[in-house]
Design a protein around this motif. Structure first.
Motif, PDB file in Angstrom:
ATOM      1  N   TRP A 127       3.657   2.204   0.230  1.00  0.00           N
ATOM      2  CA  TRP A 127       3.157   3.156   1.224  1.00  0.00           C
ATOM      3  C   TRP A 127       3.758   4.551   0.986  1.00  0.00           C
ATOM      4  O   TRP A 127       3.056   5.558   1.031  1.00  0.00           O
ATOM      5  N   LEU A 128       5.075   4.615   0.724  1.00  0.00           N
ATOM      6  CA  LEU A 128       5.740   5.891   0.485  1.00  0.00           C
ATOM      7  C   LEU A 128       5.137   6.610  -0.712  1.00  0.00           C
ATOM      8  O   LEU A 128       4.839   7.808  -0.646  1.00  0.00           O
ATOM      9  N   PHE A 129       4.944   5.906  -1.807  1.00  0.00           N
ATOM     10  CA  PHE A 129       4.384   6.539  -2.993  1.00  0.00           C
ATOM     11  C   PHE A 129       2.941   6.978  -2.761  1.00  0.00           C
ATOM     12  O   PHE A 129       2.535   8.052  -3.199  1.00  0.00           O
ATOM     13  N   ALA A 130       2.151   6.152  -2.078  1.00  0.00           N
ATOM     14  CA  ALA A 130       0.749   6.498  -1.838  1.00  0.00           C
ATOM     15  C   ALA A 130       0.615   7.659  -0.864  1.00  0.00           C
ATOM     16  O   ALA A 130      -0.131   8.610  -1.117  1.00  0.00           O
ATOM     17  N   GLU A 131       1.324   7.608   0.250  1.00  0.00           N
ATOM     18  CA  GLU A 131       1.179   8.631   1.294  1.00  0.00           C
ATOM     19  C   GLU A 131       2.061   9.855   1.060  1.00  0.00           C
ATOM     20  O   GLU A 131       1.633  10.975   1.294  1.00  0.00           O
ATOM     21  N   GLY A 132       3.272   9.647   0.606  1.00  0.00           N
ATOM     22  CA  GLY A 132       4.206  10.753   0.454  1.00  0.00           C
ATOM     23  C   GLY A 132       4.060  11.508  -0.854  1.00  0.00           C
ATOM     24  O   GLY A 132       4.144  12.731  -0.885  1.00  0.00           O
ATOM     25  N   PHE A 133       3.850  10.789  -1.935  1.00  0.00           N
ATOM     26  CA  PHE A 133       3.813  11.420  -3.251  1.00  0.00           C
ATOM     27  C   PHE A 133       2.420  11.444  -3.868  1.00  0.00           C
ATOM     28  O   PHE A 133       2.239  11.993  -4.947  1.00  0.00           O
ATOM     29  N   THR A 134       1.459  10.797  -3.250  1.00  0.00           N
ATOM     30  CA  THR A 134       0.100  10.649  -3.778  1.00  0.00           C
ATOM     31  C   THR A 134       0.126  10.039  -5.181  1.00  0.00           C
ATOM     32  O   THR A 134      -0.575  10.474  -6.088  1.00  0.00           O
ATOM     33  N   VAL A 135       0.971   9.054  -5.345  1.00  0.00           N
ATOM     34  CA  VAL A 135       1.057   8.289  -6.593  1.00  0.00           C
ATOM     35  C   VAL A 135       0.676   6.863  -6.238  1.00  0.00           C
ATOM     36  O   VAL A 135       1.307   6.233  -5.392  1.00  0.00           O
ATOM     37  N   PHE A 136      -0.355   6.364  -6.882  1.00  0.00           N
ATOM     38  CA  PHE A 136      -0.850   5.035  -6.548  1.00  0.00           C
ATOM     39  C   PHE A 136      -0.337   4.023  -7.569  1.00  0.00           C
ATOM     40  O   PHE A 136      -0.571   4.158  -8.765  1.00  0.00           O
ATOM     41  N   LEU A 137       0.368   3.038  -7.058  1.00  0.00           N
ATOM     42  CA  LEU A 137       0.906   1.964  -7.885  1.00  0.00           C
ATOM     43  C   LEU A 137      -0.173   0.915  -8.061  1.00  0.00           C
ATOM     44  O   LEU A 137      -1.160   0.895  -7.326  1.00  0.00           O
TER      45      LEU A 137
END
Length: 173
Positions: free
Chosen positions: A157-167
């Motif tokens: 969630w942090l990477f998707a919402e905060g950094f716009t990096v999708f794992l």
């Protein structure tokens, strides 16, 4: 005139066998990463492309591993087989079983990352790793579940919402 060669102990031979095994593992990893680098996209602006540096590094690592394997095998063939090698290997596995199990779990995690996705694969890996290492009682299991949820779904969630990096999404995608 010539100095007598020092006596080689069984511990020296066992140590050399361990080195040989590690060289083979590194060679396999380097070959796998080289193959993965082949699939990197080619750049229109740079003559070498994105895969040139990883292929160069992994190719050199593989070449060094082949040389180290040859030298190690040569030493071992001169020294002979140590006494009780199978018992030593068994004792090593028993003494280091937790570390070996965590490495096995990590290998399975990496193998299933794309299929399962980051969140599910990380959750399973963290839960299994904590159950391997920690004592199994109600408190540690609950703590393990909470940590696994936070560091798998929370990080996703942090990477998707905060950094716009999708794992990797895997099954959830």
């Amino acid at each position: 005139m010539f100095a007598a060669s020092p006596k080689i102990s069984d511990d020296d031979v066992a140590s050399e066998v361990a080195k040989l095994v590690s060289y083979v593992i590194f060679l396999i990893a380097a070959a796998g990463l080289y193959v993965a680098a082949i699939g990197l996209p080619v750049s229109r602006w740079e003559p070498l492309g994105a895969g040139a540096f990883p292929k160069l590094v992994m190719g050199l690592l593989a070449a060094l591993c082949v040389i180290a394997i040859a030298l190690s095998a040569r030493r071992l063939s001169r020294w002979g087989r140590p006494h009780g090698l199978a018992a030593r290997i068994r004792a090593f596995i028993v003494a280091h079983r937790l570390v070996l199990l965590v490495f096995l779990a990590f290998g399975l995690y990496l193998a299933g990352l794309r299929t399962l996705g980051f969140s599910i694969a990380t959750f399973l890996f963290l839960l299994v790793a904590q159950l391997i290492v920690a004592p199994r009682d109600r408190r540690t299991i609950v703590t393990g579940l909470v940590v696994a949820v936070i560091f798998s779904f929370g990080l996703n969630w942090l990477f998707a919402e905060g950094f716009t990096v999708f794992l990797p999404r895997g099954l959830l995608g």
